[in-house]
Structure formats: structure tokens, C-alpha cells
Design a protein around this motif. Structure first.
Motif, PDB file in Angstrom:
ATOM      1  N   ALA A  69      21.863  60.937  44.622  1.00 49.85           N
ATOM      2  CA  ALA A  69      20.839  61.445  45.544  1.00 49.85           C
ATOM      3  C   ALA A  69      21.417  62.518  46.465  1.00 49.85           C
ATOM      4  O   ALA A  69      22.611  62.531  46.764  1.00 49.85           O
TER       5      ALA A  69
ATOM      6  N   SER B  52      20.576  51.893  52.094  1.00 50.05           N
ATOM      7  CA  SER B  52      21.405  52.203  50.939  1.00 50.05           C
ATOM      8  C   SER B  52      20.793  53.349  50.134  1.00 50.05           C
ATOM      9  O   SER B  52      19.568  53.506  50.076  1.00 50.05           O
ATOM     10  N   VAL B  53      21.663  54.154  49.518  1.00 49.62           N
ATOM     11  CA  VAL B  53      21.243  55.360  48.804  1.00 49.62           C
ATOM     12  C   VAL B  53      21.706  55.258  47.361  1.00 49.62           C
ATOM     13  O   VAL B  53      22.874  54.940  47.090  1.00 49.62           O
ATOM     14  N   ALA B  54      20.799  55.551  46.418  1.00 51.43           N
ATOM     15  CA  ALA B  54      21.120  55.454  44.996  1.00 51.43           C
ATOM     16  C   ALA B  54      22.059  56.571  44.569  1.00 51.43           C
ATOM     17  O   ALA B  54      22.108  57.654  45.170  1.00 51.43           O
ATOM     18  N   ALA B  55      22.795  56.338  43.503  1.00 55.05           N
ATOM     19  CA  ALA B  55      23.759  57.312  42.985  1.00 55.05           C
ATOM     20  C   ALA B  55      23.071  58.639  42.684  1.00 55.05           C
ATOM     21  O   ALA B  55      21.940  58.693  42.186  1.00 55.05           O
TER      22      ALA B  55
ATOM     23  N   ASP C  42      15.415  61.810  50.702  1.00 53.25           N
ATOM     24  CA  ASP C  42      15.707  62.716  49.601  1.00 53.25           C
ATOM     25  C   ASP C  42      15.351  64.144  50.006  1.00 53.25           C
ATOM     26  O   ASP C  42      14.247  64.404  50.494  1.00 53.25           O
TER      27      ASP C  42
ATOM     28  N   GLY D  79      25.698  55.431  46.919  1.00 54.79           N
ATOM     29  CA  GLY D  79      26.104  55.478  45.524  1.00 54.79           C
ATOM     30  C   GLY D  79      26.991  56.652  45.166  1.00 54.79           C
ATOM     31  O   GLY D  79      27.182  57.587  45.951  1.00 54.79           O
TER      32      GLY D  79
END
Length: 338
Positions: free
Chosen positions: A310, A305-308, A320, A291
Motif C-alpha cells: 500500500a 495496520s496496513v496491507a503489503a 490509501d 506490510g
């Protein structure tokens, strides 16, 4: 140090004008005093400009002989009284701007070296500079202000936008390149990707029929490789900075303003959002999304997949960084009890 054999220099400039160009406020010093060059704090002397941003160099600031320094207002008490001060919220950025003012990059010199091979069906603007032993294939389009250095190869149909630079021995093919792009020596852009279908009967190579699309203001480092898409395109977003020896696989997409540090790798069809930072040797697995504004530590192995927003660590698999620190702290507490 700045060596006149390698770097251009402008005549000395007034401190007041430099402050204006940097978007800084002249807090102390004579606006008419002249600055001739830029130097780091520990090497600076009379006539030179430096900057201070990192607190660990406070001792160097106190002892520096620089005539002027770019710094944040909070650092004023650490500066020598005789030093002219230019206040700015972002000293390093202001310093970079003034470095280009005092020591501008080499300008393009229009013309074509006699040893260059340019196909008759290529379109080369008269304002471009074509160096020795360059090869430009049929259908290529080279815009005004482009510089192509010695030994570079421009494939058939490639488009290179205005004021871009293709470094020595770089190869660009199957790609559309925007304006003000810099591709450093030895980089290879647009070659076929690494795609196969295999079983015990053998390996069948997957054709790569896509392109590489490079937006404006991108830089691609020395010996970096960017594969073209298989069916879709590989896309490098505007303002993205790619370091040396990076691998970008087929069909990858980066957003705007990404920073990808040396030896990082993106497997095929990985997608980065805007302003993602990948530390050195970080790896992103294929077909996943990272993200916007994600920061990955050097050596991170991103398999999901990595969230915005992070921040991911370099433990495996990437997680994280705050959670990882808490886990480490908990483990230490447990071992102390033991």
C-alpha cells in the motif's frame, strides 16, 4: 565539493575500469582516459564523472563539462557529443558505487587512545580502533575492524560485529550489533523504553528486560533513539536505514531494507515488514503491523495496520493515496458545481 581535508581520494582511474566496477557499458569514450573525482552535472569539469537520472536536470546534462557521465540509454541524445557515456539501468546506484571507489571512506586505524577507559573484562580485538574518552564496560565484545569514536559509551555485555562504526558520543547498551553497522554521533540505543502503568494511585514503571538486536548493514542516524524491549526484544532488520532524530519504541520490529526518514516515530510494539519506507515525521501507532513494501508519505499518521504494497497519504488518518486523490478530485468537482 570534495575537500581533501575531509575526504580521501584514490589516484585517477581509467574509464574502462570504472565502467566495469559500476556494472555499466562504456558506450562512448576512450577506456584509457582518466577520471579523478565525481561531481554533480552543474559543477563537473575535465577529469570528473557525473550521473544523470532525473529528467528535470536535462538542461544541466546538455551544458555539463563532465568528462564522463553515467546515464540510461534513453538519455544519450541529451548528452554533449564530447562527453564519454557509461550506460546503466540505474545511474544513481552506479554513481554511488564509483564514488566509494574514487573516494573511499576513512579506514580503521587499530589502536586504543590513552584516555579511553576499557574494563579489564571487556574483549577488544587488536584490530579495533578505540578513540579518545571512550568507555567500554565489562563483558563487552568488540570485533575486528570496529571503530569507536570519541566519547562513545559501550555498555556491559554489548556485542559489536566486525567493521562497525560507533559515532562520537553515541551510547549503546543492552544490545547485540551485527557487522558493518554504522551508528552515528549522539544516537542512543538500548535505553529503557517508555512504559508505565498508571491510575489515580500513582505511576508504576514497567521494567524493560529485553534487548536491541541490530542485524548486519544497518545505519542509525545522529541523535536517533532506539529503546530496548520490555519482555521481548526490539529488532532492526538487515540493511535498514534509519535517518537522524528518529524514535523507535520498545519491542518494535523492522524487516529487511526499511527506510525510516528523519523525525519519524514508531510507538511500542509496532512492526514493519520488509522494505517499508516511512517519510519524514511519519508516525506509526503501537501494536499495529505495516506490510512489506508499504510506502508512507511524510507526516503520515498510521493508526491501523496496513496491507503489503500500500501507499498511504499524509492526511489524517493515513489512507490509501489513490483513494485520497479520488476524494480530493470529487470534492473539487462538487465545489465547482456550487
Amino acid at each position: 565539493m570534495i575537500d581533501a581535508r575531509f575526504h580521501m581520494s584514490q589516484p585517477p582511474m581509467a574509464l574502462g575500469e570504472l565502467a566495469e566496477r559500476a556494472g555499466a557499458r562504456l558506450y562512448r569514450g576512450d577506456p584509457a582516459s582518466l577520471i579523478s573525482t565525481i561531481k554533480p552535472l552543474d559543477l563537473a569539469d575535465s577529469g570528473s564523472l557525473s550521473f544523470f537520472e532525473n529528467p528535470r536536470y536535462a538542461a544541466q546534462l546538455r551544458q555539463s563539462k563532465a568528462s564522463a557521465c553515467l546515464l540510461h540509454e534513453s538519455a544519450v541524445p541529451h548528452a554533449p557529443e564530447a562527453m564519454a557515456l557509461l550506460l546503466t539501468e540505474r545511474p544513481r546506484r552506479s554513481f554511488a558505487r564509483l564514488a566509494r571507489v574514487l573516494h573511499p571512506p576513512r579506514i580503521t586505524v587499530p589502536g586504543q587512545h590513552p584516555s579511553a577507559v576499557v574494563d579489564a573484562a571487556a574483549k577488544v580485538d587488536p584490530g579495533a580502533e578505540i578513540g579518545p574518552l571512550v568507555h567500554i564496560a565489562a563483558g563487552a565484545e568488540i570485533a575486528d575492524g570496529v571503530r569507536i569514536d570519541a566519547g562513545a559509551v559501550v555498555g556491559a555485555g554489548v556485542v559489536i560485529g566486525a567493521d562497525s562504526v560507533i559515532g562520537a558520543n553515541a551510547v549503546v547498551e543492552f544490545c547485540l550489533i551485527g557487522a558493518r553497522v554504522v551508528i552515528y554521533p549522539g544516537a542512543c540505543v538500548g535505553q529503557t523504553g517508555f512504559g508505565f502503568d498508571s491510575d489515580p494511585e500513582g505511576i508504576v514503571k514497567v521494567p524493560h528486560l529485553g534487548r536491541v538486536i541490530i542485524a548486519d548493514d544497518v545505519e542509525i542516524g545522529a541523535n536517533t533513539t532506539v529503546d530496548r524491549g520490555s519482555a521481548g526484544d526490539t529488532v532492526i532488520g538487515r540493511g535498514t536505514m534509519i535517518d537522524n532524530q528518529v524514535q523507535i519504541g520498545h519491542n518494535c520490529v523492522t524487516g529487511k531494507g526499511c527506510i525510516i526518514v528523519a523525525q519519524a516515530g514508531l510507538a511500542g510494539s509496532a512492526r514493519l515488514g520488509d522494505y517499508v519506507v516511512l517519510g519524514g515525521k511519519a508516525g506509526v501507532a503501537g501494536h499495529i503491523a505495516v506490510g512489506d513494501f508499504v510506502q508512507a508519505a511524510g507526516g503520515a499518521s498510521i493508526t491501523k495496520s496496513v496491507a503489503a504494497g500500500a501507499k498511504v497519504s499524509n492526511v489524517w488518518p493515513a489512507t490509501d493515496i489513490g483513494r485520497w486523490r479520488r476524494q480530493v478530485a470529487a470534492f473539487r468537482r462538487l465545489t465547482r458545481k456550487g
